[in-house]
Design an enzyme around this catalytic site. Structure first.
Site, PDB file in Angstrom:
ATOM      1  N   LYS A  37      -8.170   2.053  -0.802  1.00 51.97           N
ATOM      2  CA  LYS A  37      -7.508   1.106   0.112  1.00 51.97           C
ATOM      3  C   LYS A  37      -6.628   1.809   1.144  1.00 51.97           C
ATOM      4  CE  LYS A  37      -7.480  -2.539  -3.407  1.00 51.97           C
ATOM      5  NZ  LYS A  37      -7.933  -1.732  -4.572  1.00 51.97           N
ATOM      6  N   ARG A  38      -7.140   2.867   1.734  1.00 53.11           N
ATOM      7  CA  ARG A  38      -6.360   3.619   2.706  1.00 53.11           C
ATOM      8  C   ARG A  38      -6.353   2.935   4.074  1.00 53.11           C
ATOM      9  NH1 ARG A  38      -4.997   5.962  -1.545  1.00 53.11           N
ATOM     10  NH2 ARG A  38      -4.752   8.211  -1.712  1.00 53.11           N
TER      11      ARG A  38
END
Length: 242
Positions: A37-38
């Site tokens: 989830k960058r």
């Protein structure tokens, strides 16, 4: 789908284990999604994309492989995602952009209505489809390297989001422990039965704590997990349009 947070918790040793697990899965011929989830501004996003998605370019790591796809956060807009898109295109890998997540409080933000009448999730879906429709990212199957995370718990919104993102594969979390069921996920698929990857984590990994399996296999935890996995596959298969 490997959630990197449970490895980062253990610092350098944990990251070693994360990449070791990716190598083992790759040797087994499995597709690996790094659930990280960058998302960030351009220059920082470039480093995240290199670290999380690109193949290592260090001589002493030449035998190491990264995941086939990762999850990314769209909140920074296109300039925050572009470095990830560039790496995905160059290395023939994939992205799954958070659109409608499966956590209980997601609705507080993601179902809020905009002046246009669209929800926040629908607005993000429209943007994601615009990015995904780039011909340089669309493969022979008609699906793009850019997919979307759409939770199984968003049952009343899934059909709308599916129609809005025809080029996107859906990564569908929330099945099992978070409450998503087979009856919730059918709309994630297209009529031909393609278009979605459904995941189950805790309901499979911790099956040895589920009395349904404990009563059958007692302390044989491997058999508990194996049977939970088989049950999950059967449930999903029954939900896929025929």
């Amino acid at each position: 789908k490997i959630n990197i947070a449970f490895f980062e918790r253990y610092y350098a040793d944990g990251l070693d284990a994360y990449f070791d697990l990716i190598q083992e899965a790759d040797r087994a011929g499995l597709i690996v999604i790094g659930d990280c989830k960058r998302g960030d501004i351009g220059s920082t996003a470039e480093m995240y994309a290199s670290a999380m998605l690109a193949e290592p370019d260090f001589a002493n790591l030449e035998d190491l492989t990264g995941p086939d796809a990762i999850t990314v956060n769209p909140y920074f807009g296109l300039d925050g995602l572009q470095p990830f898109i560039d790496v995905a295109r160059e290395e023939q890998k994939g992205l799954f952009v958070l659109v409608r997540t499966s956590n209980p409080s997601a609705a507080e933000l993601q179902t809020a209505k905009l002046e246009s009448g669209m929800t926040v999730a629908e607005f993000v879906a429209r943007q994601v489809e615009n990015w995904a429709a780039d011909p340089t990212l669309v493969g022979h199957s008609g699906y793009s390297a850019i997919g979307a995370v759409v939770g199984a718990t968003a049952r009343e919104e899934i059909a709308t989001l599916r129609a809005m993102m025809p080029h996107c594969l859906f990564l569908v979390p929330g099945f099992g422990a978070q409450g998503g069921t087979a009856s919730d996920i059918g709309a994630c698929f297209k009529p031909d039965g393609t278009g979605a990857l459904v995941t189950a984590s805790r309901s499979v990994i911790y099956a040895f704590d589920d009395m349904k399996y404990v009563e059958r296999f007692t302390s044989e935890w491997e058999k508990c997990i194996e049977q939970a996995c088989k049950d999950f596959v059967a449930e999903v298969r029954n939900a896929v349009p025929k």
